[in-house]
Design an enzyme around this catalytic site. Structure first.
Site, PDB file in Angstrom:
ATOM      1  CE  LYS A   1      -3.182  -1.947  13.539  1.00  2.01           C
ATOM      2  NZ  LYS A   1      -4.043  -0.778  13.342  1.00  2.01           N
TER       3      LYS A   1
ATOM      4  CD  GLN B   1      -4.699   1.337  10.321  1.00  3.28           C
ATOM      5  OE1 GLN B   1      -4.799   0.212  10.811  1.00  3.28           O
ATOM      6  NE2 GLN B   1      -4.029   2.301  10.923  1.00  3.28           N
TER       7      GLN B   1
ATOM      8  CG  ASP C   1      -8.676   0.116  16.677  1.00  5.05           C
ATOM      9  OD1 ASP C   1      -7.610  -0.340  17.136  1.00  5.05           O
ATOM     10  OD2 ASP C   1      -8.857   0.379  15.478  1.00  5.05           O
TER      11      ASP C   1
END
Ligand code: NAD
Length: 292
Positions: free
Chosen positions: A52, A96, A119
């Protein structure tokens, strides 16, 4: 049969984003900035976060990686999020997952400012998704929708079977495919670990989205001729002959399924790359919203 190549589709999206960032910078403004928090040193999570960050650099985004030890206290992680929420130069925040057991993922998700929740996991953003309002779509289902768009896969009136109902993949995917949108308007069946007769249900599908995390679960006898098959699964399977000691397997037995399909995503090189494209698009959106 066409291979839905995530490299081709994600590259096209990233080129577009790169141009948009360049024009922002040409106007003398700062670049969009994504902050990623990584707790512990889970191998797969390390790889995802590194990818990412690398992709941010490729298209001209700023990025920050905040690493915390696996035994970090929950309050410390919440404090980090709080600081990022209050930092005007941070547009998107991602933590994460999965997190160590002693930390509540739900608390962490809810601590992120919904305006920076790239997200798309915050309940506010999930609620907007359900109501068809503009929001951050969770990156993996968003990436799949972008893939369907890129390869012009028709969805209207089709029967889509989504295997898996997680908050990050299956559930939002089913909502998107059933929405009244250009790449929606499917009739969706959501299957899960308590679904009987999964084989028969899959055989009725025009589109299968496999997101259960069981390597090569979807076999040829579950797939109708001409179906579109989207393989979300990523599982590391030990393999002494592989350089890293493992191979990445999808949820679909590609070798036997591919020839029956009209279109299929490979693993690796399919949905994973699109997930990053979705995340980058969300981050640019957050930047634009925050600087409107
Ligand atoms: P999860 O474990 O949270 O959810 C799995 C779902 O599958 C559950 O809803 C469960 O009910 C269902 N399931 C399990 N066994 C089943 C069975 N035998 N029959 C029918 N349904 C069954 O997993 P997740 O986070 O949704 O991830 C699913 C897979 O996708 C994993 O392999 C994960 O690594 C992968 N993934 C890939 C990406 C990507 O970018 N490509 C992103 C996220 C997740």
């Amino acid at each position: 049969m066409i291979i839905l190549d995530g490299k081709i589709a994600s590259q096209a999206i990233k080129e577009g984003l790169k141009n948009q960032v360049q024009s922002i910078i040409n106007q003398g403004k700062r670049a969009p900035h994504l902050a990623a928090i990584l707790v512990g040193n889970n191998g797969a999570s390390e790889t995802y976060v590194a990818s990412k960050v690398k992709n941010c650099e490729e298209i001209g985004f700023e990025s920050s990686l905040i690493r915390l030890e696996s035994d970090v206290e929950e309050t410390k992680l919440l404090e980090e999020i709080h600081q990022l929420n209050n930092d005007e130069k941070i547009d998107g925040i991602l933590v994460q997952l999965p997190l160590p057991k002693h930390i509540s993922e739900q608390k962490v998700i809810e601590a992120i400012n919904p305006k920076k929740d790239v997200d798309g996991f915050h309940p506010v953003n999930v609620g907007k998704l359900v109501q068809g309002l503009e929001t951050f779509i969770p990156a993996t289902p968003y990436g799949i929708m972008l893939m369907l768009e890129h390869f012009d896969i028709p969805t209207k009136g089709k029967h889509a079977v989504v295997i898996g109902r997680s908050n990050i993949v299956g559930r939002p995917m089913s909502i998107l495919l059933s929405s009244n949108t250009k790449r929606g308007n499917c009739t969706v069946t959501v299957c899960h670990s308590h679904t009987p007769n999964l084989n028969e249900i899959c055989l009725q599908a025009d589109i299968i989205v496999a997101a259960l995390g069981k390597p090569e679960f979807v076999k040829a006898d579950m797939v109708k001729n001409g179906a579109v098959v989207i393989d979300v699964g990523i599982t590391r399977v030990e393999d002494a002959t592989a350089k890293k000691g493992f191979r990445i397997k999808g949820d679909v037995a590609y070798a036997e399924v591919a020839s029956k399909t009209s279109a299929i995503t490979p693993v690796p090189g399919g949905v994973g790359l699109m997930t990053i494209a979705g995340l980058l698009k969300n981050t640019l959106q957050a930047y634009q919203n925050n600087n409107a």
